[in-house]
Design a protein around this motif. Structure first.
Motif, PDB file in Angstrom:
ATOM      1  N   THR A 271     -25.055  12.371  53.895  1.00 44.43           N
ATOM      2  CA  THR A 271     -23.939  13.852  53.595  1.00 44.43           C
ATOM      3  C   THR A 271     -23.942  14.413  52.677  1.00 44.43           C
ATOM      4  OG1 THR A 271     -22.074  13.299  54.749  1.00 44.43           O
ATOM      5  CG2 THR A 271     -20.912  14.788  53.964  1.00 44.43           C
ATOM      6  N   PRO A 272     -24.465  15.766  52.163  1.00 45.97           N
ATOM      7  CA  PRO A 272     -25.583  16.409  51.517  1.00 45.97           C
ATOM      8  C   PRO A 272     -24.008  16.819  50.415  1.00 45.97           C
ATOM      9  CG  PRO A 272     -26.001  16.860  53.675  1.00 45.97           C
ATOM     10  CD  PRO A 272     -25.015  16.284  54.079  1.00 45.97           C
ATOM     11  N   ILE A 273     -24.128  17.300  49.410  1.00 47.55           N
ATOM     12  CA  ILE A 273     -23.055  17.788  48.620  1.00 47.55           C
ATOM     13  C   ILE A 273     -23.486  19.036  47.601  1.00 47.55           C
ATOM     14  CG2 ILE A 273     -21.799  17.529  46.733  1.00 47.55           C
ATOM     15  CD1 ILE A 273     -21.283  15.095  46.903  1.00 47.55           C
ATOM     16  N   THR A 274     -22.777  20.348  48.112  1.00 48.43           N
ATOM     17  CA  THR A 274     -22.706  21.881  47.576  1.00 48.43           C
ATOM     18  C   THR A 274     -22.596  21.999  45.645  1.00 48.43           C
ATOM     19  OG1 THR A 274     -23.069  22.669  49.416  1.00 48.43           O
ATOM     20  CG2 THR A 274     -22.364  24.399  47.341  1.00 48.43           C
ATOM     21  N   ILE A 275     -23.033  21.653  44.311  1.00 50.58           N
ATOM     22  CA  ILE A 275     -23.068  21.619  44.017  1.00 50.58           C
ATOM     23  C   ILE A 275     -22.501  23.273  43.172  1.00 50.58           C
ATOM     24  CG2 ILE A 275     -23.440  21.512  41.455  1.00 50.58           C
ATOM     25  CD1 ILE A 275     -24.483  19.219  42.521  1.00 50.58           C
ATOM     26  N   THR A 276     -21.268  23.975  43.039  1.00 51.45           N
ATOM     27  CA  THR A 276     -21.807  25.155  42.458  1.00 51.45           C
ATOM     28  C   THR A 276     -21.320  25.742  41.722  1.00 51.45           C
ATOM     29  OG1 THR A 276     -18.880  24.407  42.855  1.00 51.45           O
ATOM     30  CG2 THR A 276     -20.364  25.624  44.726  1.00 51.45           C
TER      31      THR A 276
ATOM     32  N   VAL B 134     -20.755  22.288  39.536  1.00 51.74           N
ATOM     33  CA  VAL B 134     -21.727  22.005  38.091  1.00 51.74           C
ATOM     34  C   VAL B 134     -20.725  20.827  37.434  1.00 51.74           C
ATOM     35  CG1 VAL B 134     -21.672  23.887  36.794  1.00 51.74           C
ATOM     36  CG2 VAL B 134     -23.517  22.189  37.706  1.00 51.74           C
ATOM     37  N   THR B 135     -19.764  21.147  37.061  1.00 51.50           N
ATOM     38  CA  THR B 135     -18.437  20.113  35.729  1.00 51.50           C
ATOM     39  C   THR B 135     -18.164  19.107  36.524  1.00 51.50           C
ATOM     40  OG1 THR B 135     -18.392  22.541  35.069  1.00 51.50           O
ATOM     41  CG2 THR B 135     -17.069  20.020  33.815  1.00 51.50           C
ATOM     42  N   LYS B 136     -17.727  19.300  37.798  1.00 49.19           N
ATOM     43  CA  LYS B 136     -17.624  17.575  38.156  1.00 49.19           C
ATOM     44  C   LYS B 136     -18.796  17.282  38.923  1.00 49.19           C
ATOM     45  CE  LYS B 136     -12.857  17.831  37.681  1.00 49.19           C
ATOM     46  NZ  LYS B 136     -12.468  16.620  36.519  1.00 49.19           N
ATOM     47  N   ALA B 137     -19.878  17.431  38.945  1.00 52.15           N
ATOM     48  CA  ALA B 137     -20.714  16.583  39.657  1.00 52.15           C
ATOM     49  C   ALA B 137     -21.439  16.390  38.573  1.00 52.15           C
ATOM     50  CB  ALA B 137     -22.087  18.323  40.622  1.00 52.15           C
ATOM     51  N   ARG B 138     -22.002  17.445  36.936  1.00 46.83           N
ATOM     52  CA  ARG B 138     -22.479  16.755  35.643  1.00 46.83           C
ATOM     53  C   ARG B 138     -21.169  14.542  35.334  1.00 46.83           C
ATOM     54  NH1 ARG B 138     -21.138  20.434  32.461  1.00 46.83           N
ATOM     55  NH2 ARG B 138     -23.031  22.039  33.171  1.00 46.83           N
ATOM     56  N   GLU B 139     -20.070  14.921  35.476  1.00 47.76           N
ATOM     57  CA  GLU B 139     -19.514  13.960  35.454  1.00 47.76           C
ATOM     58  C   GLU B 139     -19.682  12.998  36.658  1.00 47.76           C
ATOM     59  OE1 GLU B 139     -15.101  15.572  35.167  1.00 47.76           O
ATOM     60  OE2 GLU B 139     -15.780  16.970  33.367  1.00 47.76           O
ATOM     61  N   ASN B 140     -20.119  12.742  37.136  1.00 50.17           N
ATOM     62  CA  ASN B 140     -19.911  11.869  38.048  1.00 50.17           C
ATOM     63  C   ASN B 140     -21.575  11.726  38.873  1.00 50.17           C
ATOM     64  OD1 ASN B 140     -16.890  11.172  38.465  1.00 50.17           O
ATOM     65  ND2 ASN B 140     -16.586  13.300  39.085  1.00 50.17           N
ATOM     66  N   ILE B 141     -21.813  12.423  38.398  1.00 47.57           N
ATOM     67  CA  ILE B 141     -23.724  11.925  38.547  1.00 47.57           C
ATOM     68  C   ILE B 141     -23.584  11.265  39.525  1.00 47.57           C
ATOM     69  CG2 ILE B 141     -24.558  11.091  36.990  1.00 47.57           C
ATOM     70  CD1 ILE B 141     -26.199  14.328  39.907  1.00 47.57           C
ATOM     71  N   TYR B 142     -23.733  10.011  38.811  1.00 47.76           N
ATOM     72  CA  TYR B 142     -23.898   8.320  39.718  1.00 47.76           C
ATOM     73  C   TYR B 142     -23.842   8.085  40.802  1.00 47.76           C
ATOM     74  CZ  TYR B 142     -26.527   7.878  35.260  1.00 47.76           C
ATOM     75  OH  TYR B 142     -27.415   8.022  33.899  1.00 47.76           O
ATOM     76  N   LYS B 143     -21.844   8.769  40.996  1.00 50.76           N
ATOM     77  CA  LYS B 143     -21.354   7.894  41.916  1.00 50.76           C
ATOM     78  C   LYS B 143     -21.782   9.127  43.516  1.00 50.76           C
ATOM     79  CE  LYS B 143     -16.387   8.259  44.307  1.00 50.76           C
ATOM     80  NZ  LYS B 143     -17.593   8.792  45.749  1.00 50.76           N
ATOM     81  N   LEU B 144     -21.801  10.689  42.788  1.00 49.44           N
ATOM     82  CA  LEU B 144     -22.387  11.353  43.945  1.00 49.44           C
ATOM     83  C   LEU B 144     -23.500  10.949  44.378  1.00 49.44           C
ATOM     84  CD1 LEU B 144     -21.270  15.076  42.486  1.00 49.44           C
ATOM     85  CD2 LEU B 144     -20.783  13.578  44.274  1.00 49.44           C
ATOM     86  N   ILE B 145     -25.012  10.788  43.777  1.00 49.78           N
ATOM     87  CA  ILE B 145     -25.730  10.098  44.261  1.00 49.78           C
ATOM     88  C   ILE B 145     -25.510   9.037  45.267  1.00 49.78           C
ATOM     89  CG2 ILE B 145     -28.013   9.047  43.143  1.00 49.78           C
ATOM     90  CD1 ILE B 145     -28.291  10.451  40.860  1.00 49.78           C
ATOM     91  N   LYS B 146     -25.081   7.929  44.784  1.00 56.03           N
ATOM     92  CA  LYS B 146     -24.646   6.950  45.444  1.00 56.03           C
ATOM     93  C   LYS B 146     -24.102   7.098  46.403  1.00 56.03           C
ATOM     94  CE  LYS B 146     -21.593   2.437  44.917  1.00 56.03           C
ATOM     95  NZ  LYS B 146     -21.058   1.722  44.885  1.00 56.03           N
ATOM     96  N   ASP B 147     -22.898   7.880  46.801  1.00 55.17           N
ATOM     97  CA  ASP B 147     -22.578   8.608  47.734  1.00 55.17           C
ATOM     98  C   ASP B 147     -23.363   9.308  48.973  1.00 55.17           C
ATOM     99  OD1 ASP B 147     -20.306   7.218  47.033  1.00 55.17           O
ATOM    100  OD2 ASP B 147     -18.917   9.708  46.507  1.00 55.17           O
TER     101      ASP B 147
END
Length: 83
Positions: free
Chosen positions: A25-30, A6-19
């Motif tokens: 491909t879904p991404i699990t946020i732990t 969740v920490t990494k997701a918070r740092e990269n949320i815009y890129k994750l949404i774009k990806d």
């Protein structure tokens, strides 16, 4: 499926949404409590919802399969269908 904290997701949320939208491909946020979540693109989620809805209609799955197995020559011409 890719997993990210969740920490990494918070740092990269815009890129994750774009990806997830670009790759479908879904991404699990732990997190450290074992309460994970999955990030999925909106179009993919809508497709899942539609599939679940169609699957809930009795006989619909069989109808779709039969339609897919029907030779194109046996199908109605578009001009023969009332819209």
């Amino acid at each position: 499926m890719t997993a990210i904290t969740v920490t990494k997701a918070r740092e990269n949320i815009y890129k994750l949404i774009k990806d997830v939208n670009a790759s479908s491909t879904p991404i699990t946020i732990t997190n450290n409590k074992g309460e994970n979540a999955v990030l999925i693109g909106e179009d993919d989620w809508k497709a899942i919802e539609e599939t679940l809805y169609l699957s809930s209609i009795p006989g619909m799955a069989e109808s779709i399969i039969n339609g897919g197995n029907t030779d194109i020559s046996e199908c109605l011409d578009e001009s023969e269908v009332e819209w």
